[in-house]
Scaffold this active site. Structure first.
Site, PDB file in Angstrom:
ATOM      1  N   PRO A 265       1.796  -5.619   0.469  1.00 40.73           N
ATOM      2  CA  PRO A 265       2.371  -6.016  -0.823  1.00 40.73           C
ATOM      3  C   PRO A 265       1.572  -5.571  -2.046  1.00 40.73           C
ATOM      4  O   PRO A 265       2.099  -5.590  -3.156  1.00 40.73           O
ATOM      5  CB  PRO A 265       2.411  -7.541  -0.729  1.00 40.73           C
ATOM      6  CG  PRO A 265       1.379  -7.889   0.285  1.00 40.73           C
ATOM      7  CD  PRO A 265       1.329  -6.755   1.258  1.00 40.73           C
TER       8      PRO A 265
ATOM      9  N   ASP B  84      -5.278  11.447   6.490  1.00 40.76           N
ATOM     10  CA  ASP B  84      -5.033  12.643   7.299  1.00 40.76           C
ATOM     11  C   ASP B  84      -3.850  13.478   6.791  1.00 40.76           C
ATOM     12  O   ASP B  84      -3.696  14.637   7.175  1.00 40.76           O
ATOM     13  CB  ASP B  84      -4.751  12.194   8.748  1.00 40.76           C
ATOM     14  CG  ASP B  84      -4.631  13.356   9.715  1.00 40.76           C
ATOM     15  OD1 ASP B  84      -5.363  14.356   9.511  1.00 40.76           O
ATOM     16  OD2 ASP B  84      -3.816  13.284  10.642  1.00 40.76           O
TER      17      ASP B  84
ATOM     18  N   LYS C 263       0.920  14.952  -4.075  1.00 41.31           N
ATOM     19  CA  LYS C 263       1.759  13.754  -4.260  1.00 41.31           C
ATOM     20  C   LYS C 263       3.138  14.143  -4.772  1.00 41.31           C
ATOM     21  O   LYS C 263       3.254  14.962  -5.685  1.00 41.31           O
ATOM     22  CB  LYS C 263       1.088  12.807  -5.253  1.00 41.31           C
ATOM     23  CG  LYS C 263      -0.164  12.138  -4.720  1.00 41.31           C
ATOM     24  CD  LYS C 263      -0.660  11.118  -5.741  1.00 41.31           C
ATOM     25  CE  LYS C 263      -1.768  10.254  -5.174  1.00 41.31           C
ATOM     26  NZ  LYS C 263      -2.085   9.134  -6.101  1.00 41.31           N
TER      27      LYS C 263
ATOM     28  N   GLY D 279       4.875  -3.105   1.232  1.00 39.91           N
ATOM     29  CA  GLY D 279       5.215  -4.046   2.310  1.00 39.91           C
ATOM     30  C   GLY D 279       5.301  -3.352   3.646  1.00 39.91           C
ATOM     31  O   GLY D 279       4.420  -2.578   4.014  1.00 39.91           O
TER      32      GLY D 279
ATOM     33  N   ALA E  66       6.441  -8.428   2.244  1.00 36.29           N
ATOM     34  CA  ALA E  66       6.284  -9.338   1.099  1.00 36.29           C
ATOM     35  C   ALA E  66       6.597 -10.788   1.462  1.00 36.29           C
ATOM     36  O   ALA E  66       5.924 -11.709   0.984  1.00 36.29           O
ATOM     37  CB  ALA E  66       7.167  -8.874  -0.055  1.00 36.29           C
TER      38      ALA E  66
END
Lengths: 252, 252
Positions: free
Chosen positions: A12, A28, A50, A81, A116
């Site tokens: 969360p 990794d 990213k 979560g 969550a």
């Protein structure tokens, strides 16, 4: 190089909830794919690319992850979560099923995380200590009539209930309807937890009786837990729990 | 010295599922309390006292933990999976509520863990990717009539279902009744997962259609997941998932 997709649950929010298994994947992978705030939780490092995208593009994002894996990249698809609870795992499998046959041979793994509802329950005591239902209140992907039907059945079965996505920007009145339905079907003292941003510095927990619950107590970062009829607060403490046992009918 | 009780989820079995938060408690406590096989998962170290007890003494064990904390000891109460899901958290709060007033001032914390249903779901794909119910099938602590009522309502609501403790030694016929009830109320091709000892070397996963499910496929170490009517297997792979969306009635 053999590519893969690993669908990772980050928990969360707190670092202390990221499992060693999830951390190993983040260390990794060559690429991280996900919703902007979740990708932001992965630390930058040399060689890591990213790919952050906005909400509601889950299928595009999944296809992109599978494409990159097919090209030999090691792709982490991140969710907050647990990835299997109203998060990216189903979306990746939807994209896999609809995609090119060759994708079906790809290495795929789902890495579970602290979801969550259980993090919120832990902060509050043990409100989910007996049978419970986990329901996504967003009506983006299902009709309101089905949400209402499931809520009525969950109340009839005296399940505790954990609600994800209680208030969407697109339809803020939905959660007001949920509270109305609960007021029609449950006793006024039924306990409701509003747990916002659990395990982060912005965490805020409020327990109220159903009669005092207001729609504004929830937003998209709030987990809502409705107790069963047996859920109780411990006087003199902030703890709320659901007992493990139900007495035989007539024995009480 | 200030004592505390921290109720810790160890995850389903693999070291890689023990969160850093849980590990920190295990490293800092003076005493570990719990069911024999879970206490055995905590490594020995100098100064750590282990208090392992048998099943079905959850309240005695909880009282013992709270007593030791009141004497200044730092006590970890360990559960497999998540402590708030059919595990020790509710028992500790039951003991707290019934115990001496002074206990209410004790420092208590619940440390969430990866629960068995989500670990099993992750290994199988994403069968819990839509609304689902979590039900304890043990009738030690609740009447069979209530289990049956909840199962019927969960099927009526087309929830996926995760079953804990499907077969108890004391009443092995219970799970045969569950399968009969499901056969009466669901289509024969409904998918059922039997996931035994998930994340351990003894792990074994089997997906079958409801018509082929046998009571002997489950024991106390098995997590059973029943899909909703929409849960599907991806041809040419071992993956099973529940789509995130439900089409509007009439649009299909």
């Amino acid at each position: 190089m053999t590519g893969w997709v690993k669908i990772v649950g980050l928990g969360p929010g707190a670092e202390g909830h990221v499992t060693p298994e999830a951390q190993a994947v983040l260390d990794d992978c060559t690429d991280v794919v996900g919703y902007i705030p979740y990708v932001a939780r992965v630390p930058e490092r040399a060689g890591l690319v990213k790919h952050a995208s906005d909400n509601r593009v889950e299928i595009d994002r999944s296809r992109h992850a599978l494409e990159m894996a097919a090209e030999g990249r090691r792709v982490a698809v991140v969710s907050s979560g647990d990835p299997g609870v109203f998060a990216m795992a189903s979306a990746v499998f939807e994209a896999l099923e609809a995609g090119p046959e060759a994708w079906k041979a790809l290495e795929i793994e789902v890495i579970p995380g602290i979801t969550a509802s259980l993090a919120a329950a832990a902060r509050a005591g043990a409100p989910l200590g007996h049978d419970f239902c986990t329901i996504n209140l967003s009506d983006n992907l299902k009709p309101w009539a089905l949400i209402e039907k499931r809520l009525r059945l969950a109340v009839e079965g005296d399940f505790a209930m954990a609600f994800y996505n209680p208030r969407s920007k697109a339809r803020p009145e939905g959660f007001a309807h949920v509270l109305e339905l609960l007021r029609e079907t449950c006793e006024p003292g039924r306990l409701i937890l509003f747990a916002r941003a659990v395990s982060t510095p912005a965490e805020r927990l409020i327990w109220v009786a159903l009669e005092d619950a207001l729609p504004e107590m929830a937003d998209m970062r709030t987990m809502v837990i409705v107790g069963s009829s047996r859920t109780r607060a411990i006087a003199g403490t902030g703890w709320v729990y659901t007992p493990r046992f139900v007495v035989e009918p007539g024995a009480e």
